[in-house]
Design an enzyme around this catalytic site. Structure first.
Site, PDB file in Angstrom:
ATOM      1  N   GLY A  78      94.516 126.792  45.340  1.00  0.00           N
ATOM      2  CA  GLY A  78      94.262 125.722  46.294  1.00  0.00           C
ATOM      3  C   GLY A  78      95.002 124.480  45.850  1.00  0.00           C
ATOM      4  N   ALA A 121     105.075 125.545  40.147  1.00  0.00           N
ATOM      5  CA  ALA A 121     105.513 124.370  39.392  1.00  0.00           C
ATOM      6  C   ALA A 121     104.411 123.885  38.453  1.00  0.00           C
ATOM      7  CB  ALA A 121     105.888 123.254  40.360  1.00  0.00           C
ATOM      8  N   TYR A 151      94.998 126.996  36.175  1.00  0.00           N
ATOM      9  CA  TYR A 151      95.826 127.673  37.195  1.00  0.00           C
ATOM     10  C   TYR A 151      97.264 127.820  36.679  1.00  0.00           C
ATOM     11  CZ  TYR A 151      98.536 127.902  41.598  1.00  0.00           C
ATOM     12  OH  TYR A 151      99.424 128.230  42.592  1.00  0.00           O
TER      13      TYR A 151
HETATM   14  P1  NAD Z   1      96.737 131.375  49.988  1.00  0.00           P
HETATM   15  O1  NAD Z   1      95.484 131.032  49.248  1.00  0.00           O
HETATM   16  O2  NAD Z   1      96.870 130.959  51.402  1.00  0.00           O
HETATM   17  O3  NAD Z   1      97.003 132.943  49.901  1.00  0.00           O
HETATM   18  C1  NAD Z   1      96.588 133.728  48.812  1.00  0.00           C
HETATM   19  C2  NAD Z   1      95.877 134.927  49.391  1.00  0.00           C
HETATM   20  O4  NAD Z   1      95.460 135.778  48.295  1.00  0.00           O
HETATM   21  C3  NAD Z   1      94.603 134.561  50.179  1.00  0.00           C
HETATM   22  O5  NAD Z   1      94.709 135.020  51.515  1.00  0.00           O
HETATM   23  C4  NAD Z   1      93.504 135.277  49.434  1.00  0.00           C
HETATM   24  O6  NAD Z   1      92.485 135.791  50.266  1.00  0.00           O
HETATM   25  C5  NAD Z   1      94.263 136.388  48.733  1.00  0.00           C
HETATM   26  N1  NAD Z   1      93.497 136.915  47.610  1.00  0.00           N
HETATM   27  C6  NAD Z   1      92.848 136.191  46.669  1.00  0.00           C
HETATM   28  N2  NAD Z   1      92.193 137.030  45.849  1.00  0.00           N
HETATM   29  C7  NAD Z   1      92.442 138.289  46.284  1.00  0.00           C
HETATM   30  C8  NAD Z   1      92.033 139.557  45.848  1.00  0.00           C
HETATM   31  N3  NAD Z   1      91.220 139.710  44.798  1.00  0.00           N
HETATM   32  N4  NAD Z   1      92.476 140.643  46.517  1.00  0.00           N
HETATM   33  C9  NAD Z   1      93.275 140.504  47.599  1.00  0.00           C
HETATM   34  N5  NAD Z   1      93.702 139.324  48.056  1.00  0.00           N
HETATM   35  C10 NAD Z   1      93.281 138.220  47.402  1.00  0.00           C
HETATM   36  O7  NAD Z   1      97.928 130.771  49.099  1.00  0.00           O
HETATM   37  P2  NAD Z   1      99.473 130.613  49.471  1.00  0.00           P
HETATM   38  O8  NAD Z   1      99.735 129.175  49.645  1.00  0.00           O
HETATM   39  O9  NAD Z   1      99.841 131.570  50.540  1.00  0.00           O
HETATM   40  O10 NAD Z   1     100.136 131.063  48.084  1.00  0.00           O
HETATM   41  C11 NAD Z   1     100.706 132.347  47.903  1.00  0.00           C
HETATM   42  C12 NAD Z   1     101.128 132.485  46.444  1.00  0.00           C
HETATM   43  O11 NAD Z   1     102.052 131.446  46.095  1.00  0.00           O
HETATM   44  C13 NAD Z   1      99.966 132.345  45.453  1.00  0.00           C
HETATM   45  O12 NAD Z   1     100.206 133.195  44.352  1.00  0.00           O
HETATM   46  C14 NAD Z   1     100.066 130.909  45.001  1.00  0.00           C
HETATM   47  O13 NAD Z   1      99.477 130.690  43.741  1.00  0.00           O
HETATM   48  C15 NAD Z   1     101.571 130.732  44.978  1.00  0.00           C
HETATM   49  N6  NAD Z   1     101.960 129.313  45.098  1.00  0.00           N
HETATM   50  C16 NAD Z   1     101.732 128.651  46.272  1.00  0.00           C
HETATM   51  C17 NAD Z   1     102.076 127.310  46.376  1.00  0.00           C
HETATM   52  C18 NAD Z   1     101.833 126.532  47.629  1.00  0.00           C
HETATM   53  O14 NAD Z   1     102.110 125.327  47.638  1.00  0.00           O
HETATM   54  N7  NAD Z   1     101.349 127.143  48.696  1.00  0.00           N
HETATM   55  C19 NAD Z   1     102.667 126.648  45.286  1.00  0.00           C
HETATM   56  C20 NAD Z   1     102.872 127.361  44.108  1.00  0.00           C
HETATM   57  C21 NAD Z   1     102.540 128.714  44.028  1.00  0.00           C
HETATM   58  N1  GDD Z   2      94.881 117.720  48.480  1.00  0.00           N
HETATM   59  C1  GDD Z   2      94.873 116.374  48.604  1.00  0.00           C
HETATM   60  N2  GDD Z   2      94.074 115.801  49.554  1.00  0.00           N
HETATM   61  N3  GDD Z   2      95.642 115.643  47.768  1.00  0.00           N
HETATM   62  C2  GDD Z   2      95.611 114.301  47.926  1.00  0.00           C
HETATM   63  C3  GDD Z   2      94.828 113.659  48.893  1.00  0.00           C
HETATM   64  C4  GDD Z   2      94.015 114.446  49.746  1.00  0.00           C
HETATM   65  O1  GDD Z   2      93.299 113.959  50.625  1.00  0.00           O
HETATM   66  N4  GDD Z   2      95.036 112.316  48.788  1.00  0.00           N
HETATM   67  C5  GDD Z   2      95.895 112.143  47.795  1.00  0.00           C
HETATM   68  N5  GDD Z   2      96.238 113.337  47.240  1.00  0.00           N
HETATM   69  C6  GDD Z   2      97.113 113.527  46.073  1.00  0.00           C
HETATM   70  C7  GDD Z   2      96.499 114.378  44.963  1.00  0.00           C
HETATM   71  O2  GDD Z   2      95.567 113.616  44.219  1.00  0.00           O
HETATM   72  C8  GDD Z   2      97.739 114.729  44.155  1.00  0.00           C
HETATM   73  O3  GDD Z   2      98.035 113.704  43.252  1.00  0.00           O
HETATM   74  C9  GDD Z   2      98.825 114.818  45.235  1.00  0.00           C
HETATM   75  O4  GDD Z   2      98.292 114.200  46.437  1.00  0.00           O
HETATM   76  C10 GDD Z   2      99.241 116.235  45.576  1.00  0.00           C
HETATM   77  O5  GDD Z   2      98.080 116.996  45.770  1.00  0.00           O
HETATM   78  P1  GDD Z   2      98.130 118.522  46.287  1.00  0.00           P
HETATM   79  O6  GDD Z   2      99.153 118.662  47.330  1.00  0.00           O
HETATM   80  O7  GDD Z   2      96.737 118.904  46.648  1.00  0.00           O
HETATM   81  O8  GDD Z   2      98.476 119.379  44.983  1.00  0.00           O
HETATM   82  P2  GDD Z   2      99.574 119.301  43.817  1.00  0.00           P
HETATM   83  O9  GDD Z   2     100.933 118.931  44.308  1.00  0.00           O
HETATM   84  O10 GDD Z   2      99.050 118.448  42.716  1.00  0.00           O
HETATM   85  O11 GDD Z   2      99.581 120.825  43.360  1.00  0.00           O
HETATM   86  C11 GDD Z   2      99.904 121.801  44.348  1.00  0.00           C
HETATM   87  O12 GDD Z   2     101.215 122.261  44.207  1.00  0.00           O
HETATM   88  C12 GDD Z   2     101.436 123.207  43.206  1.00  0.00           C
HETATM   89  C13 GDD Z   2     102.906 123.566  43.182  1.00  0.00           C
HETATM   90  O13 GDD Z   2     103.727 122.463  43.152  1.00  0.00           O
HETATM   91  C14 GDD Z   2      98.856 122.872  44.352  1.00  0.00           C
HETATM   92  O14 GDD Z   2      98.814 123.501  45.623  1.00  0.00           O
HETATM   93  C15 GDD Z   2      99.088 123.938  43.359  1.00  0.00           C
HETATM   94  O15 GDD Z   2      98.205 125.046  43.633  1.00  0.00           O
HETATM   95  C16 GDD Z   2     100.534 124.394  43.456  1.00  0.00           C
HETATM   96  O16 GDD Z   2     100.786 125.414  42.522  1.00  0.00           O
END
Ligand code: NAD
Ligand code: GDD
Length: 324
Positions: A78, A121, A151
């Site tokens: 998340g 990242a 994470y």
């Molecule tokens: P997402 O949470 O929308 O999708 C992940 C999916 O994995 C979900 O639908 C969830 O139900 C499924 N899942 C979780 N546990 C499971 C289990 N035990 N069995 C089967 N399915 C399961 O996330 P996303 O944004 O689509 O991310 C996809 C991948 O990319 C993830 O590995 C995430 O960590 C990675 N990633 C995403 C971001 C981003 O900004 N979205 C950034 C960095 C890395």
């Molecule tokens: N989510 C969120 N919601 N973030 C907010 C908000 C808000 O209302 N207001 C300010 N922020 C700020 C957070 O405090 C953080 O400093 C920045 O916006 C970015 O937050 P996110 O987008 O939630 O996450 P991230 O960039 O710190 O990390 C995400 O990116 C990674 C890859 O670059 C996460 O999704 C990680 O799971 C992912 O791997």
């Protein structure tokens, strides 16, 4: 199964569901697996198996050596409100590591040649991301390791897992480090949403002159990658001769305040920002795109504003639908 085939693990999630659609457009037969079906639209997969990849028997059922491409997108993940509070740390490590250990090993046993692994990242050392104007996210800066979240630690060990299978078992796994991916059909409420979706939602709900809450002082920096470019980079890396790890991210770095201003401009609203305490993560982050350019001859190029326009419109439509 005729023609090319793919398995998408995490096909009910944001990136996975878009990836299924992209592979279908390319003519693939696609099997998707996830705990849940996609939330916002029907899956495009030819076959969707609702199953838990923490279970070896489910992995054995869904993984088949005949798949040309296997994408491992399933994770317990998340935005900052989920991964930086500390409340979900044990689940995040346990759930995601168990999935990755199972997928790697069952793919090896079933003679799958190549798995794409979606790292993050978040693996980069926190001490290199303290200056919001000058973060260092070069791939080579990952070690000595010091991610700022569990994470990130899990992602780092799973990167090593998939690359160890390359060395020890002759696999050709590919590892990408995604930087904050956004777009339509991404989580936009409920606590797991990332900043672009959260800000779009807050702006869409607000009326001219209202205040919206922003976590932190808004001077923290990030870059945001639109989903289409994420898929393009993913597929290019998967089919390339380079195993990674490599950043797949935008290098258009903005402060969170600038992100808010862009969304307000799209919405045509003048709003006040109220900066409140919240989970912040690193102070600055940007994708370093030198390696992807060198190895794949390609780098993300779409402007942030273009992706935000599409995302804002989609979130606004979700709010209208929810209110109807
Ligand atoms: P997402 O949470 O929308 O999708 C992940 C999916 O994995 C979900 O639908 C969830 O139900 C499924 N899942 C979780 N546990 C499971 C289990 N035990 N069995 C089967 N399915 C399961 O996330 P996303 O944004 O689509 O991310 C996809 C991948 O990319 C993830 O590995 C995430 O960590 C990675 N990633 C995403 C971001 C981003 O900004 N979205 C950034 C960095 C890395
Ligand atoms: N989510 C969120 N919601 N973030 C907010 C908000 C808000 O209302 N207001 C300010 N922020 C700020 C957070 O405090 C953080 O400093 C920045 O916006 C970015 O937050 P996110 O987008 O939630 O996450 P991230 O960039 O710190 O990390 C995400 O990116 C990674 C890859 O670059 C996460 O999704 C990680 O799971 C992912 O791997």
């Amino acid at each position: 199964m005729l023609g090319k085939t793919a398995l998408v693990c995490g096909a009910g999630g944001f990136i996975g569901s878009h990836l299924v659609r992209r592979l279908k457009h390319e003519g693939f037969w696609v099997r998707g697996v996830d705990l849940k079906y996609p939330e916002y639209e029907a899956t495009a997969a030819d076959e969707f198996i609702a199953g838990d990849l923490r279970r070896q028997d489910i992995c054995e059922r869904v993984i088949d050596g005949r798949f040309d491409e296997v994408y491992q997108m399933a994770a317990d993940m998340g935005g900052a409100g989920y991964i930086f509070t500390g409340e979900h740390d044990a689940d995040i490590i346990h759930n995601s590591a168990t999935i990755n250990l199972n997928v790697a090993e069952i793919c090896r046993r079933q003679n799958v040649e190549r798995i794409f692994y979606s790292s993050s990242a978040c693996i980069y050392p926190a001490h290199n991301q303290e200056d919001p104007d000058n973060p260092n996210c070069a791939e080579s800066s990952a070690y000595p390791a010091a991610p700022d979240s569990e994470y990130g630690w899990e992602k780092l060990i799973s990167e090593r897992l998939f690359l160890a299978y390359n060395r020890n078992h002759g696999m050709k796994n590919r590892v990408a480090r995604y930087h904050n991916v956004f777009g339509p059909s991404g989580t936009w409420q409920g606590g797991k949403e990332k900043a672009p979706a959260a800000i779009c939602r807050k702006v869409a709900i607000a009326s001219n002159g209202d205040e919206i809450e922003i976590w932190g002082d808004g001077l923290q920096t990030r870059s945001f990658l639109y989903i289409d470019e994420c898929l393009e980079g993913t597929i290019r890396l998967m089919r390339s001769g380079f195993e990674g790890p490599v950043n797949i991210g935008s290098d258009e770095m903005v402060t969170i305040n600038q992100l808010v201003d862009m969304v307000c401009a799209i919405a045509g609203k003048r709003l006040q920002k109220r900066h409140i305490p919240g989970p912040l993560g690193v102070r600055g982050r940007n994708s370093d795109n030198r390696l992807i350019e060198q190895k794949l001859g390609w780098r993300p190029a779409q402007s942030l504003i273009t992706g935000l326009e599409a995302t804002y419109a989609w979130i606004e439509s979700q709010l209208i639908r929810a209110a109807a």
